[in-house]
Design a protein around this motif. Sequence first.
Motif, PDB file in Angstrom:
ATOM      1  N   GLU A  38     -42.255 -31.417  47.542  1.00 45.91           N
ATOM      2  CA  GLU A  38     -43.419 -31.299  46.660  1.00 45.91           C
ATOM      3  C   GLU A  38     -44.668 -30.923  47.462  1.00 45.91           C
ATOM      4  O   GLU A  38     -45.466 -30.090  47.026  1.00 45.91           O
ATOM      5  CB  GLU A  38     -43.647 -32.607  45.888  1.00 45.91           C
ATOM      6  CG  GLU A  38     -44.681 -32.499  44.800  1.00 45.91           C
ATOM      7  CD  GLU A  38     -44.389 -31.394  43.779  1.00 45.91           C
ATOM      8  OE1 GLU A  38     -45.344 -30.699  43.384  1.00 45.91           O
ATOM      9  OE2 GLU A  38     -43.218 -31.201  43.387  1.00 45.91           O
ATOM     10  N   ASN A  41     -44.320 -27.279  48.377  1.00 45.93           N
ATOM     11  CA  ASN A  41     -44.616 -26.467  47.190  1.00 45.93           C
ATOM     12  C   ASN A  41     -46.121 -26.335  46.979  1.00 45.93           C
ATOM     13  O   ASN A  41     -46.627 -25.246  46.689  1.00 45.93           O
ATOM     14  CB  ASN A  41     -43.969 -27.067  45.941  1.00 45.93           C
ATOM     15  CG  ASN A  41     -42.459 -27.050  45.990  1.00 45.93           C
ATOM     16  OD1 ASN A  41     -41.857 -26.275  46.731  1.00 45.93           O
ATOM     17  ND2 ASN A  41     -41.841 -27.918  45.216  1.00 45.93           N
ATOM     18  N   LYS A  42     -46.855 -27.433  47.141  1.00 49.47           N
ATOM     19  CA  LYS A  42     -48.319 -27.409  46.989  1.00 49.47           C
ATOM     20  C   LYS A  42     -48.964 -26.517  48.046  1.00 49.47           C
ATOM     21  O   LYS A  42     -49.885 -25.763  47.751  1.00 49.47           O
ATOM     22  CB  LYS A  42     -48.891 -28.829  47.074  1.00 49.47           C
ATOM     23  CG  LYS A  42     -48.620 -29.666  45.849  1.00 49.47           C
ATOM     24  CD  LYS A  42     -49.155 -31.076  46.023  1.00 49.47           C
ATOM     25  CE  LYS A  42     -48.759 -31.947  44.853  1.00 49.47           C
ATOM     26  NZ  LYS A  42     -49.090 -33.362  45.075  1.00 49.47           N
ATOM     27  N   SER A 124     -35.478 -29.450  45.674  1.00 49.56           N
ATOM     28  CA  SER A 124     -36.686 -29.337  44.845  1.00 49.56           C
ATOM     29  C   SER A 124     -37.724 -28.377  45.437  1.00 49.56           C
ATOM     30  O   SER A 124     -38.829 -28.251  44.911  1.00 49.56           O
ATOM     31  CB  SER A 124     -37.306 -30.715  44.591  1.00 49.56           C
ATOM     32  OG  SER A 124     -37.665 -31.309  45.810  1.00 49.56           O
TER      33      SER A 124
END
Length: 180
Positions: A38, A41-42, A124
């Motif tokens: 995550e 991804n950011k 993810s």
Amino acid sequence: MSRQASRGTESKKMSSELFTLTYGALVTQLCKDYENDEDVNKQLDKMGYNIGVRLIEDFLARSNVGRCHDFRETADVIAKVAFKMYLGITPSITNWSPAGDEFSLILENNPLVDFVELPDNHSSLIYSNLLCGVLRGALEMVQMAVEARFVQDTLKGDGVTEIRMRFIRRIEDNLPAGEE
């Protein structure tokens, strides 16, 4: 003459492969630097946004595209001009919402994912999330607030890569009184 044309094609292919490999190295380093997907991804989205903010000037100067009058026209310019200019692909535009404020860009082949396999421990990770940031940053500079997100990804077993775009609002310039 044909020898020069062949060299130009080879050069573009080499540049494309170099870009793909360099991008892969960047994502690999981000995966090492951040604890979870995550956060990676950011970071990819943030980096893409910063690229988009700067890339729009080059795009407008090189493409001679005028101001788009609506979101449908913007979608056409993104797919048929911008993606072609910078990635050498032309995604298809599908799945328009009834209100005309959302659509999908379908990438049959995403050049960023050539030579890439996602490890099981990064399920993810949105590997090409940089593209969403580029779209957001570039469109913000032309007074369009949008949301861009991946809905499908060939790296995750989907048949195509799909980026969903949603128009949020038109950004109004805050110009001093009397100026236009």
